[in-house]
Design a protein around this motif. Structure first.
Motif, PDB file in Angstrom:
ATOM      1  N   PRO A 134       0.786  -1.240   0.000  1.00 27.72           N
ATOM      2  CA  PRO A 134       0.000   0.000   0.000  1.00 27.72           C
ATOM      3  C   PRO A 134       0.814   1.283   0.000  1.00 27.72           C
ATOM      4  N   THR A 135       2.073   1.244   0.358  1.00 28.09           N
ATOM      5  CA  THR A 135       2.850   2.481   0.409  1.00 28.09           C
ATOM      6  C   THR A 135       4.097   2.350  -0.440  1.00 28.09           C
ATOM      7  N   GLN A 136       4.629   3.483  -0.865  1.00 24.08           N
ATOM      8  CA  GLN A 136       5.848   3.484  -1.662  1.00 24.08           C
ATOM      9  C   GLN A 136       7.006   2.863  -0.881  1.00 24.08           C
ATOM     10  N   GLU A 137       7.067   3.127   0.409  1.00 25.39           N
ATOM     11  CA  GLU A 137       8.149   2.584   1.232  1.00 25.39           C
ATOM     12  C   GLU A 137       8.098   1.053   1.244  1.00 25.39           C
ATOM     13  N   LEU A 138       6.899   0.495   1.370  1.00 26.17           N
ATOM     14  CA  LEU A 138       6.761  -0.961   1.387  1.00 26.17           C
ATOM     15  C   LEU A 138       7.041  -1.552   0.012  1.00 26.17           C
ATOM     16  N   ARG A 139       6.665  -0.821  -1.062  1.00 23.35           N
ATOM     17  CA  ARG A 139       6.973  -1.306  -2.410  1.00 23.35           C
ATOM     18  C   ARG A 139       8.480  -1.344  -2.625  1.00 23.35           C
ATOM     19  N   GLU A 140       9.179  -0.313  -2.117  1.00 24.56           N
ATOM     20  CA  GLU A 140      10.639  -0.305  -2.207  1.00 24.56           C
ATOM     21  C   GLU A 140      11.225  -1.504  -1.463  1.00 24.56           C
ATOM     22  N   GLN A 141      10.646  -1.802  -0.291  1.00 21.87           N
ATOM     23  CA  GLN A 141      11.113  -2.951   0.469  1.00 21.87           C
ATOM     24  C   GLN A 141      10.853  -4.237  -0.290  1.00 21.87           C
ATOM     25  N   GLY A 142       9.722  -4.274  -1.038  1.00 23.36           N
ATOM     26  CA  GLY A 142       9.415  -5.451  -1.843  1.00 23.36           C
ATOM     27  C   GLY A 142      10.470  -5.705  -2.902  1.00 23.36           C
ATOM     28  N   VAL A 143      10.978  -4.633  -3.529  1.00 22.54           N
ATOM     29  CA  VAL A 143      12.038  -4.786  -4.520  1.00 22.54           C
ATOM     30  C   VAL A 143      13.298  -5.324  -3.863  1.00 22.54           C
ATOM     31  N   ARG A 144      13.602  -4.828  -2.643  1.00 21.42           N
ATOM     32  CA  ARG A 144      14.774  -5.326  -1.932  1.00 21.42           C
ATOM     33  C   ARG A 144      14.620  -6.802  -1.589  1.00 21.42           C
ATOM     34  N   MET A 145      13.401  -7.249  -1.352  1.00 20.46           N
ATOM     35  CA  MET A 145      13.172  -8.667  -1.074  1.00 20.46           C
ATOM     36  C   MET A 145      13.388  -9.504  -2.327  1.00 20.46           C
ATOM     37  N   LYS A 146      13.057  -8.942  -3.488  1.00 20.04           N
ATOM     38  CA  LYS A 146      13.219  -9.683  -4.743  1.00 20.04           C
ATOM     39  C   LYS A 146      14.663  -9.706  -5.208  1.00 20.04           C
ATOM     40  N   LEU A 147      15.335  -8.574  -5.095  1.00 25.55           N
ATOM     41  CA  LEU A 147      16.694  -8.436  -5.617  1.00 25.55           C
ATOM     42  C   LEU A 147      17.619  -7.880  -4.548  1.00 25.55           C
ATOM     43  N   SER A 148      18.807  -8.444  -4.487  1.00 23.69           N
ATOM     44  CA  SER A 148      19.831  -7.939  -3.580  1.00 23.69           C
ATOM     45  C   SER A 148      21.114  -7.701  -4.370  1.00 23.69           C
ATOM     46  N   ALA A 149      21.769  -6.601  -4.086  1.00 25.46           N
ATOM     47  CA  ALA A 149      23.081  -6.341  -4.679  1.00 25.46           C
ATOM     48  C   ALA A 149      24.158  -6.989  -3.814  1.00 25.46           C
ATOM     49  N   VAL A 150      25.168  -7.544  -4.459  1.00 22.98           N
ATOM     50  CA  VAL A 150      26.264  -8.211  -3.750  1.00 22.98           C
ATOM     51  C   VAL A 150      27.380  -7.191  -3.523  1.00 22.98           C
ATOM     52  N   ARG A 151      27.411  -6.620  -2.312  1.00 21.64           N
ATOM     53  CA  ARG A 151      28.341  -5.548  -2.025  1.00 21.64           C
ATOM     54  C   ARG A 151      29.796  -5.971  -2.259  1.00 21.64           C
ATOM     55  N   GLY A 152      30.119  -7.199  -1.883  1.00 20.60           N
ATOM     56  CA  GLY A 152      31.488  -7.665  -2.042  1.00 20.60           C
ATOM     57  C   GLY A 152      31.944  -7.750  -3.485  1.00 20.60           C
ATOM     58  N   VAL A 153      31.001  -7.759  -4.412  1.00 18.33           N
ATOM     59  CA  VAL A 153      31.329  -7.819  -5.839  1.00 18.33           C
ATOM     60  C   VAL A 153      31.362  -6.427  -6.467  1.00 18.33           C
ATOM     61  N   VAL A 154      30.382  -5.587  -6.139  1.00 22.92           N
ATOM     62  CA  VAL A 154      30.206  -4.327  -6.877  1.00 22.92           C
ATOM     63  C   VAL A 154      30.848  -3.117  -6.197  1.00 22.92           C
ATOM     64  N   GLU A 155      31.215  -3.229  -4.932  1.00 22.50           N
ATOM     65  CA  GLU A 155      31.713  -2.065  -4.205  1.00 22.50           C
ATOM     66  C   GLU A 155      32.984  -1.515  -4.854  1.00 22.50           C
ATOM     67  N   GLY A 156      32.953  -0.235  -5.166  1.00 20.15           N
ATOM     68  CA  GLY A 156      34.086   0.438  -5.771  1.00 20.15           C
ATOM     69  C   GLY A 156      34.284   0.148  -7.249  1.00 20.15           C
ATOM     70  N   LYS A 157      33.351  -0.569  -7.866  1.00 24.94           N
ATOM     71  CA  LYS A 157      33.519  -1.000  -9.254  1.00 24.94           C
ATOM     72  C   LYS A 157      32.619  -0.212 -10.213  1.00 24.94           C
ATOM     73  N   ARG A 158      33.063  -0.178 -11.468  1.00 24.77           N
ATOM     74  CA  ARG A 158      32.243   0.353 -12.556  1.00 24.77           C
ATOM     75  C   ARG A 158      31.548  -0.845 -13.203  1.00 24.77           C
ATOM     76  N   VAL A 159      30.230  -0.883 -13.103  1.00 29.92           N
ATOM     77  CA  VAL A 159      29.502  -2.081 -13.527  1.00 29.92           C
ATOM     78  C   VAL A 159      28.614  -1.790 -14.735  1.00 29.92           C
ATOM     79  N   VAL A 160      28.567  -2.755 -15.654  1.00 30.00           N
ATOM     80  CA  VAL A 160      27.602  -2.749 -16.750  1.00 30.00           C
ATOM     81  C   VAL A 160      26.468  -3.680 -16.351  1.00 30.00           C
ATOM     82  N   VAL A 161      25.270  -3.150 -16.262  1.00 28.98           N
ATOM     83  CA  VAL A 161      24.097  -3.939 -15.900  1.00 28.98           C
ATOM     84  C   VAL A 161      23.321  -4.259 -17.172  1.00 28.98           C
ATOM     85  N   VAL A 162      23.171  -5.538 -17.475  1.00 31.09           N
ATOM     86  CA  VAL A 162      22.438  -5.953 -18.677  1.00 31.09           C
ATOM     87  C   VAL A 162      21.046  -6.433 -18.267  1.00 31.09           C
TER      88      VAL A 162
END
Length: 511
Positions: free
Chosen positions: A328-356
């Motif tokens: 029902p709220t934008q905040e909860l929808r944002e949390q829903g995206v975080r539940m679906k997808l997680s970024a791997v900090r140990g891989v992307v931190e400090g890097k220039r990434v191409v997202v396909v």
């Protein structure tokens, strides 16, 4: 399916078997392989010596058939099944297929993959003539047309009905004595015939379903064809010769499973070529390539290989999260995206990434992905999309029937880049898409429907025509090939297009 393209859904998947002693259970397995094509409802109708019996319900296949007894009671060596996502008709069990019709001269079951462009006008006409509909799905229209036809045989009545309906359709019909498949004159949706070791025949929306039941591919059903399977084997008939191959390019981009083959083209290989072509068209100065899981994995692999960059796992998808659009709220929808997808900090931190990714639909999910990566320390985020910008609606079986929510219909590439917050953004060119798929049929766009990208629909739009025309800008009318030409190549009856046995269209010849 990628995170962005979870906003778009194909209508359904169909599967049928003739001559297997455990037909209903085999159909269950086949539908399970097609679950990605429809997750709203499922059903199976079996045929036991001419007696048709069915079970259907809302939910995933495993939910609809949660009790072994529901499969066990579907006896017989013949069955057809369906998994559905609603593009036509509401979310009601009344719209779940296969539909089972009981007539004085024999029962008939019917399943449909696609969307009819003249459904509204046909239904109004049929209702005015006294027809009573039990669903609001466009599938039921075909059976009313068959029953009202004055033709002598069921096959003749079916052919007349198939020439009356327009749009995208792959039908699967079970009578007491036959299993029948039929494809529209453009072949928008895939349909394949397979055979099992015991000689039984299988019809399925994708070849991955043939593989799962151990069937070998016999042939693809082609535009304008009817395939009839009975105790004597199978035969091919035609209901029209006015055909022109225009298979939905979205099948190759993300609908079909990567292990499926469509007209001899492996889907994974096509997606990998899309990624490689994209790397050549739009290189990026970066440290790594990451995919938006799941259907972008193949394209990201191709991009990485062609660019010489490492292909890393920078995003993880949780496979067990329910849909989040109801939050029902934008905040909860944002949390829903975080539940679906997680970024791997140990891989992307400090890097220039191409997202396909496969596509950008509304842009909101891409924007959240960029934000996720930046919050995880990515130094630069370069978005690369392995298809052209989605600008126009689909009327053949995908639930994009308006351009209003398509961000590419309203914004330039640079404006989209600014909206999603990426450091750079590029899409695959239309020529790049066509070449990468490599169908090479002697038909416009190599035998693909690419109307979602350029507005050049291969058919008249019937009930949708006026609304679509009113949505066009003067610039669209000049740019879209269909309106730049004096007549449509499909409906002017100036040409016919024969389809060869290998699925490619032969050269056009004047009538």
């Amino acid at each position: 399916m990628s995170a962005e393209l979870e906003d778009i859904h194909e209508e359904c998947g169909i599967f049928g078997v003739w001559g297997h002693p455990d037909a209903a259970r085999l159909t269950y397995f086949g539908l399970h392989a097609l679950q990605h094509r429809g997750q709203e409802g499922a059903g199976i109708v079996s045929n036991d010596h001419g007696r048709l019996c069915g079970h259907r319900g809302l939910g995933l296949l495993t939910q609809v058939f949660s009790d072994e007894a529901e499969i066990a009671r579907l006896k017989g060596d013949r069955a057809i099944g369906h998994v559905r996502y609603a593009t036509s008709g509401s979310s009601s069990v009344d719209n779940i297929q296969p539909f089972l019709f009981r007539f004085h001269d024999g029962d008939v079951a019917l399943s449909h993959n696609g969307n009819l462009t003249n459904c509204v006008s046909l239904r109004e006409r049929l209702e005015d003539e006294g027809a009573i509909f039990h669903s609001n799905s466009d599938t039921e229209v075909l059976m009313h047309l068959i029953r009202r036809s004055p033709r002598a045989t069921f096959m003749d009545r079916l052919k007349e009905a198939l020439n009356t309906v327009h749009g995208g359709f792959a039908y699967l019909i079970m009578t007491q004595t036959e299993m029948i498949g039929a494809l529209d004159p453009n072949g928008f949706r895939p349909l394949s015939l397979g055979q099992m070791k015991n000689g039984s025949y299988v019809l399925a929306s994708e070849t991955c379903a043939l593989d799962i039941v151990g069937a070998r591919l016999v042939r693809d059903i082609r535009p304008g064809e009817i395939i009839v399977v009975d105790d004597d084997g199978y035969r091919i008939e035609r209901y029209t010769d006015n055909t022109q191959l225009a298979i939905c390019s979205m099948e190759f981009i993300y609908f079909a499973r990567p292990d499926s083959n469509i007209y001899g083209i492996n889907v994974h290989s096509a997606r990998k070529r899309m990624g490689a072509r994209l790397a050549g068209e739009s290189p990026a100065d970066a440290d790594m390539v990451i995919a938006v899981p799941n259907s972008s994995l193949s394209a990201a692999s191709g991009y990485a290989e062609a660019s010489g960059l490492p292909n890393e796992m920078g995003l993880i998808k949780n496979q067990y999260v329910a849909r989040t659009f109801i939050q029902p709220t934008q905040e909860l929808r944002e949390q829903g995206v975080r539940m679906k997808l997680s970024a791997v900090r140990g891989v992307v931190e400090g890097k220039r990434v191409v997202v396909v990714d496969d596509s950008i639909v509304r842009g909101t999910t891409s924007r959240r992905i960029v934000k996720l990566l930046r919050e995880s320390g990515a130094r630069e985020v370069h978005m690369r999309i392995s298809s052209p910008p989605l600008k126009y609606p689909c009327f053949y079986g995908i639930d994009i029937q308006t351009s209003k929510e398509l961000i590419a219909a309203k914004k330039t590439v640079e404006e989209i880049r600014q909206y999603i917050g990426a450091d750079s953004l590029a899409f695959l060119s239309l020529d790049g898409l066509i070449d990468s798929i490599g169908l090479h049929a002697d038909a416009p766009y190599g035998g693909l429907c690419v109307a979602y990208f350029n507005g050049d629909y291969p058919t008249a739009l019937d009930d949708y025509e006026e609304g679509f025309l009113n949505s066009l800008t003067p610039e669209d009318r000049v740019r879209i090939p269909r309106f730049a030409r004096e007549t449509s190549q499909y409906h002017d009856n100036e040409f016919t297009m024969a389809v060869t046995r290998d699925g490619a269209a032969a050269t056009a010849s004047p009538r």
